[in-house]
Design a protein around this motif. Structure first.
Motif, mmCIF file in Angstrom:
data_model
loop_
_atom_site.group_PDB
_atom_site.id
_atom_site.type_symbol
_atom_site.label_atom_id
_atom_site.label_comp_id
_atom_site.label_asym_id
_atom_site.label_seq_id
_atom_site.Cartn_x
_atom_site.Cartn_y
_atom_site.Cartn_z
ATOM 1 N N ALA A 159 65.945 31.215 23.436
ATOM 2 C CA ALA A 159 65.569 31.870 22.186
ATOM 3 C C ALA A 159 64.626 31.023 21.349
ATOM 4 C CB ALA A 159 66.817 32.211 21.377
ATOM 5 N N GLY A 160 64.273 29.833 21.854
ATOM 6 C CA GLY A 160 63.293 29.002 21.170
ATOM 7 C C GLY A 160 63.857 27.902 20.301
ATOM 8 N N PHE A 161 65.168 27.699 20.345
ATOM 9 C CA PHE A 161 65.768 26.637 19.537
ATOM 10 C C PHE A 161 65.650 25.273 20.228
ATOM 11 C CE2 PHE A 161 67.750 30.350 17.760
ATOM 12 C CZ PHE A 161 68.025 30.037 16.444
ATOM 13 N N VAL A 162 65.502 24.238 19.419
ATOM 14 C CA VAL A 162 65.683 22.870 19.901
ATOM 15 C C VAL A 162 67.166 22.575 19.724
ATOM 16 C CG1 VAL A 162 65.046 20.455 19.664
ATOM 17 C CG2 VAL A 162 63.374 22.247 19.128
ATOM 18 N N VAL A 163 67.864 22.375 20.828
ATOM 19 C CA VAL A 163 69.321 22.323 20.795
ATOM 20 C C VAL A 163 69.832 20.891 20.932
ATOM 21 C CG1 VAL A 163 71.445 23.203 21.832
ATOM 22 C CG2 VAL A 163 69.382 24.619 21.837
ATOM 23 N N VAL A 164 70.795 20.546 20.087
ATOM 24 C CA VAL A 164 71.550 19.299 20.204
ATOM 25 C C VAL A 164 72.917 19.678 20.774
ATOM 26 C CG1 VAL A 164 72.472 17.284 19.010
ATOM 27 C CG2 VAL A 164 70.377 18.383 18.163
ATOM 28 N N ALA A 165 73.261 19.114 21.937
ATOM 29 C CA ALA A 165 74.483 19.563 22.607
ATOM 30 C C ALA A 165 75.147 18.439 23.401
ATOM 31 C CB ALA A 165 74.170 20.734 23.544
ATOM 32 N N ASN A 166 76.424 18.639 23.685
ATOM 33 C CA ASN A 166 77.201 17.769 24.588
ATOM 34 C C ASN A 166 77.232 16.310 24.147
ATOM 35 O OD1 ASN A 166 78.801 18.288 26.988
ATOM 36 N ND2 ASN A 166 77.511 16.770 28.013
ATOM 37 N N GLY A 167 77.221 16.081 22.851
ATOM 38 C CA GLY A 167 77.261 14.712 22.343
ATOM 39 C C GLY A 167 78.461 13.939 22.865
ATOM 40 N N GLY A 168 78.233 12.649 23.120
ATOM 41 C CA GLY A 168 79.304 11.795 23.619
ATOM 42 C C GLY A 168 79.781 12.148 25.004
ATOM 43 N N GLY A 169 78.974 12.898 25.758
ATOM 44 C CA GLY A 169 79.376 13.318 27.096
ATOM 45 C C GLY A 169 80.125 14.631 27.121
ATOM 46 N N THR A 219 72.246 21.423 34.483
ATOM 47 C CA THR A 219 72.766 22.737 34.105
ATOM 48 C C THR A 219 71.725 23.573 33.367
ATOM 49 O OG1 THR A 219 75.004 21.809 33.951
ATOM 50 C CG2 THR A 219 74.620 23.902 32.864
ATOM 51 N N VAL A 220 70.902 22.923 32.526
ATOM 52 C CA VAL A 220 69.886 23.665 31.763
ATOM 53 C C VAL A 220 68.535 23.652 32.467
ATOM 54 C CG1 VAL A 220 71.053 23.217 29.574
ATOM 55 C CG2 VAL A 220 69.223 21.672 30.327
ATOM 56 N N ALA A 221 68.526 23.220 33.735
ATOM 57 C CA ALA A 221 67.303 23.220 34.551
ATOM 58 C C ALA A 221 66.191 22.390 33.924
ATOM 59 C CB ALA A 221 66.825 24.646 34.812
ATOM 60 N N ALA A 222 66.541 21.205 33.432
ATOM 61 C CA ALA A 222 65.516 20.300 32.902
ATOM 62 C C ALA A 222 64.654 19.763 34.041
ATOM 63 C CB ALA A 222 66.172 19.149 32.147
ATOM 64 N N ASP A 223 63.381 19.586 33.773
ATOM 65 C CA ASP A 223 62.478 18.988 34.760
ATOM 66 C C ASP A 223 62.616 17.471 34.781
ATOM 67 O OD1 ASP A 223 60.935 21.465 35.537
ATOM 68 O OD2 ASP A 223 60.540 21.421 33.375
ATOM 69 N N VAL A 224 62.841 16.899 33.590
ATOM 70 C CA VAL A 224 62.892 15.446 33.443
ATOM 71 C C VAL A 224 64.095 15.074 32.588
ATOM 72 C CG1 VAL A 224 61.657 13.383 32.643
ATOM 73 C CG2 VAL A 224 60.372 15.309 33.586
ATOM 74 N N LEU A 225 64.799 14.035 32.980
ATOM 75 C CA LEU A 225 65.865 13.437 32.176
ATOM 76 C C LEU A 225 65.352 12.118 31.636
ATOM 77 C CD1 LEU A 225 68.791 12.968 31.145
ATOM 78 C CD2 LEU A 225 69.318 12.042 33.414
ATOM 79 N N ALA A 265 75.809 29.080 26.368
ATOM 80 C CA ALA A 265 75.365 29.143 24.970
ATOM 81 C C ALA A 265 74.167 28.226 24.745
ATOM 82 C CB ALA A 265 76.514 28.761 24.041
ATOM 83 N N VAL A 266 74.202 27.033 25.351
ATOM 84 C CA VAL A 266 73.052 26.127 25.248
ATOM 85 C C VAL A 266 71.815 26.812 25.810
ATOM 86 C CG1 VAL A 266 72.083 23.904 25.928
ATOM 87 C CG2 VAL A 266 74.527 24.077 25.417
ATOM 88 N N GLN A 267 71.959 27.378 26.997
ATOM 89 C CA GLN A 267 70.835 28.016 27.662
ATOM 90 C C GLN A 267 70.292 29.180 26.823
ATOM 91 O OE1 GLN A 267 69.700 26.754 30.585
ATOM 92 N NE2 GLN A 267 67.971 28.179 30.647
ATOM 93 N N ALA A 268 71.175 29.975 26.253
ATOM 94 C CA ALA A 268 70.741 31.117 25.447
ATOM 95 C C ALA A 268 69.944 30.661 24.227
ATOM 96 C CB ALA A 268 71.950 31.944 25.015
ATOM 97 N N LEU A 269 70.401 29.596 23.585
ATOM 98 C CA LEU A 269 69.683 29.067 22.422
ATOM 99 C C LEU A 269 68.326 28.509 22.818
ATOM 100 C CD1 LEU A 269 72.680 27.345 20.614
ATOM 101 C CD2 LEU A 269 71.273 29.193 19.661
ATOM 102 N N VAL A 270 68.275 27.799 23.938
ATOM 103 C CA VAL A 270 66.997 27.255 24.415
ATOM 104 C C VAL A 270 66.022 28.387 24.710
ATOM 105 C CG1 VAL A 270 65.874 26.002 26.302
ATOM 106 C CG2 VAL A 270 67.992 25.114 25.308
#
Length: 311
Positions: A180-190, A221-227, A173-178
Motif C-alpha cells: 500500500a506504499g507504507f514504509v514499515v517498521v516491523a519485527n523489532g528485537g527479532g 518473508t517480504v521478498a526483499a532483494d537485499v538485506l 500485515a507487513v506485506q499489505a502495508l508495504v
C-alpha cells in the motif's frame, strides 16, 4: 528494489551507549536520514531494529519495583519497545522525508515471531540478559518465576531461552502495508516470541529472539532483494583485534561460512550477523551487506561493507 534494513541497537543510542530518551531520538534522526536518501532514490525500504538497551531499561525498572508490583513479562517488554521505537523512528523518518521533499507514509507494526514450544532453551535457558544483582535481590525475582544463576563474584544474572524464529506471524500485515506504499517498521528485537498451543491458540513466552536471525527471516518473508545489517563497524573483520586484522569486502556464502567455522566472528556480536547474512542469501536473496550507518546508501549498490553473495 526492496531492501530490508536491520538497525542494530547502536542505532538507537548515543556513541557512549547511553539510551536516554533524548539520546534515542537523536540517534534515530541519524539513521532515518540515511533511509530518506534511499527512499528519495526510489528504493523500497522495510525497517527492523534491535531493542536490547531499551528492554534492558525495562528490566531494571522491573527489578526496582519487584517488591511492589509484579514484573512485566519479557514478551510484554518486547511489545512495548517495538511500539516505542517504532514511534520514534516514524517521527524521525517523516522529518527527514520532509527535508528531502519526499512524501511517504509510515507505519509501525507490533510483530510476533513464532518459536518452537519444545525448544530446549525453555527447559534449560542459557541466554543471559540484564544486569548482575546480589543474591537477595535476585531471590525476589526468582519468587516471581524468573530463572537466575549465580555467576560468582559478579553476582546473580537472569537467563532465558533464545529460540530460533520459524515464522513471522504478522507478515501478511507487513506485506499489505508495504504494497500500500507504507514504509514499515516491523519485527523489532527479532519479534515477540510466541508459541502455538495444541489447540491452535497463540501466546507470548519469556524468551529473547536474536534480532539478526529475525531480520533474515523477515527479509525473506517480504521478498526483499537485499538485506542490510547496520552495525557500528563498516565491515566484518577477519582476525579482529589483532595486527593482522583484515576487513572483508565481497565474499561468497561458502567462504563466509568457512571463516565463521574457523572462529573469526564472536558469538555475541558479529557471529549472528554473519549467520543471518548467509541465511538470507542461501534462501534466495541476491545479496546481504554488513556495514555501519554511514555507508548504508552505498551498501545498497554493493559498494560498501561486507557484501555476501551467492556461490
Amino acid at each position: 528494489m526492496r531492501v530490508l534494513l536491520a538497525l542494530g541497537g547502536n542505532a538507537m543510542t548515543n556513541a557512549d551507549g547511553r539510551a536516554r530518551p533524548e539520546d534515542q531520538i537523536a540517534a534515530a534522526g541519524v539513521a532515518m536520514a540515511a533511509v530518506a536518501e534511499l527512499l528519495e532514490a526510489d528504493v523500497e525500504v522495510v525497517i527492523t531494529h534491535g531493542n536490547g538497551p531499551q528492554v534492558g531499561n525495562l528490566l531494571v525498572k522491573n527489578e526496582l519495583a519487584a517488591g511492589v508490583v509484579p514484573p512485566v513479562p519479557l514478551d510484554w517488554c518486547g511489545a512495548q519497545t517495538q511500539a516505542t521505537l517504532g514511534f520514534v523512528l516514524m517521527n524521525a523518518l517523516e522529518a527527514a522525508l520532509t527535508e528531502h521533499g519526499v512524501e511517504r507514509r509510515t507505519a509501525t507494526l507490533v510483530t510476533r515471531a513464532l518459536v518452537d514450544a519444545d525448544d530446549a532453551g525453555f527447559t534449560h535457558p542459557t541466554k543471559p540478559i540484564g544486569r548482575f544483582l546480589p543474591a537477595d535481590e535476585a531471590a525476589v525475582l526468582v519468587e516471581h518465576g524468573e530463572t537466575w544463576e549465580d555467576r560468582g563474584e559478579k553476582g546473580w544474572r537472569r537467563v532465558v531461552a533464545s529460540p530460533e524464529p520459524v515464522e513471522i506471524l504478522d507478515a501478511p500485515a507487513v506485506q499489505a502495508l508495504v504494497e500500500a506504499g507504507f514504509v514499515v517498521v516491523a519485527n523489532g528485537g527479532g519479534g515477540i516470541p510466541t508459541v502455538r498451543a495444541a489447540d491452535g491458540t497463540l501466546h507470548g513466552v519469556e524468551a529473547v529472539i536474536d534480532k539478526d536471525l529475525g531480520a533474515a527471516l523477515l527479509a525473506g518473508t517480504v521478498a526483499a532483494d537485499v538485506l542490510v545489517i547496520g552495525t557500528d563497524v563498516p565491515h566484518a573483520v577477519l582476525r579482529y583485534g589483532t595486527p593482522d586484522a583484515e576487513p572483508l569486502g565481497t565474499v561468497t556464502v561458502s567462504q563466509l561460512r568457512a571463516y565463521a567455522a574457523e572462529g573469526h566472528f564472536a558469538s555475541g556480536s558479529m557471529g549472528p550477523k554473519v549467520d543471518a547474512a548467509c541465511r538470507f542469501v542461501e534462501a534466495g536473496g541476491s545479496r546481504a551487506v554488513i556495514t555501519d550507518l554511514g555507508h548504508i546508501t552505498h551498501a545498497i549498490t554493493g559498494d560498501a561493507g561486507t557484501v555476501v553473495v551467492p556461490d
